[in-house]
Design an enzyme around this catalytic site. Structure first.
Site, PDB file in Angstrom:
ATOM      1  CG  ASP A  99      -0.755  -0.510   2.648  1.00  0.00           C
ATOM      2  OD1 ASP A  99       0.862  -0.073   2.463  1.00  0.00           O
ATOM      3  OD2 ASP A  99      -1.085  -1.033   3.255  1.00  0.00           O
ATOM      4  CG  ASP A 102       7.299   6.145   6.278  1.00  0.00           C
ATOM      5  OD1 ASP A 102       7.962   6.961   6.175  1.00  0.00           O
ATOM      6  OD2 ASP A 102       6.739   5.533   7.332  1.00  0.00           O
TER       7      ASP A 102
HETATM    8  P1  5GP Z   1       7.609   1.043   6.172  1.00  0.00           P
HETATM    9  O1  5GP Z   1       8.720  -0.387   6.978  1.00  0.00           O
HETATM   10  O2  5GP Z   1       8.422   0.877   4.784  1.00  0.00           O
HETATM   11  O3  5GP Z   1       8.056   1.661   7.224  1.00  0.00           O
HETATM   12  O4  5GP Z   1       6.565   0.426   6.613  1.00  0.00           O
HETATM   13  C1  5GP Z   1       5.311   0.480   5.835  1.00  0.00           C
HETATM   14  C2  5GP Z   1       3.979   0.449   6.441  1.00  0.00           C
HETATM   15  O5  5GP Z   1       4.070   0.803   7.723  1.00  0.00           O
HETATM   16  C3  5GP Z   1       2.566   0.590   5.145  1.00  0.00           C
HETATM   17  O6  5GP Z   1       2.784  -1.424   4.883  1.00  0.00           O
HETATM   18  C4  5GP Z   1       1.691   0.733   6.644  1.00  0.00           C
HETATM   19  O7  5GP Z   1       1.670  -0.102   7.457  1.00  0.00           O
HETATM   20  C5  5GP Z   1       2.582   1.643   7.444  1.00  0.00           C
HETATM   21  N1  5GP Z   1       2.068   3.129   7.065  1.00  0.00           N
HETATM   22  C6  5GP Z   1       3.540   3.428   6.483  1.00  0.00           C
HETATM   23  N2  5GP Z   1       3.519   5.198   6.469  1.00  0.00           N
HETATM   24  C7  5GP Z   1       1.816   5.357   6.279  1.00  0.00           C
HETATM   25  C8  5GP Z   1       0.944   6.142   6.438  1.00  0.00           C
HETATM   26  O8  5GP Z   1       0.827   7.011   6.411  1.00  0.00           O
HETATM   27  N3  5GP Z   1       0.016   5.868   7.086  1.00  0.00           N
HETATM   28  C9  5GP Z   1      -1.195   4.234   7.682  1.00  0.00           C
HETATM   29  N4  5GP Z   1      -2.127   3.948   7.474  1.00  0.00           N
HETATM   30  N5  5GP Z   1       0.126   3.650   7.951  1.00  0.00           N
HETATM   31  C10 5GP Z   1       0.909   3.860   7.311  1.00  0.00           C
END
Ligand code: 5GP
Length: 180
Positions: A99, A102
């Site tokens: 989705d 980040d």
């Molecule tokens: P990463 O390992 O890239 O930091 O994490 C990605 C995950 O963090 C995404 O699949 C999601 O579950 C969560 N996440 C990161 N940013 C957002 C955001 O703006 N909104 C929401 N709802 N979830 C986020």
């Protein structure tokens, strides 16, 4: 129609459909004889994956994996597989469907797992990308729907405390919702 807990709309349902159509055409062309496996990262990828797969017109399979950061050691990026895939990965072409990317920590770990299992290729498809949050430079999505600033968004699979995944658009959540 925007709900009252949403600050700003980031992607309308129509824009999401256009993104999926474009990705679908590109994937159809590129993966024509490769029978790729679309692997959705639960739970957030479900609406995006459902929309996207309609536009892929070559042989393909789907599966799902659920990974979660170990609590307390989030910064190491170590992830725990809560639900594993069923399909064997060896020598298969994998398209990881997310989705939002980040920090990139979750995907780094999932990609390592797939590499260890002998995948023929691994690429990332993400609806949203937050490059300002990135701490892992090895995670480079091949398909990005929209690049957004470092704001907390919900909808179309993205949740806040398990809510709002069912919105058919993506929007910035009002701060008042999580600061109360
Ligand atoms: P990463 O390992 O890239 O930091 O994490 C990605 C995950 O963090 C995404 O699949 C999601 O579950 C969560 N996440 C990161 N940013 C957002 C955001 O703006 N909104 C929401 N709802 N979830 C986020």
């Amino acid at each position: 129609m925007k709900n009252n807990f949403i600050e700003e709309i980031i992607l309308t349902h129509e824009e999401i459909a256009d993104i999926c159509k474009k990705f679908g055409e590109e994937i159809t062309e590129e993966y024509q004889d490769k029978r790729p496996i679309l692997v959705g990262l639960l739970k957030g990828s479900v609406p995006f994956m459902s929309e996207l797969m309609k536009y892929i017109k070559c042989d393909m399979e789907i599966d799902f994996i659920q990974a979660s950061s170990y609590s307390g050691v989030k910064s190491t990026g170590a992830v725990m597989v809560l639900k594993d895939m069923i399909t064997p990965v060896k020598d298969r072409h994998i398209l990881l469907v997310e989705d939002i990317v980040d920090t990139g920590l979750t995907l780094r770990e999932v990609m390592n797992l797939f590499q260890d299992r002998g995948a023929a290729s691994i690429e990332i498809i993400t609806l949203l990308n937050k490059p300002d949050g990135r701490t892992v430079n090895t995670v480079v999505p091949k398909y990005i729907g929209k690049t957004i600033p470092n704001k907390f968004v919900v909808g179309f699979g993205l949740d806040y405390n398990e809510l709002y995944r069912n919105l058919d658009y993506v929007g910035v959540l009002k701060e008042a919702v999580y600061k109360k």
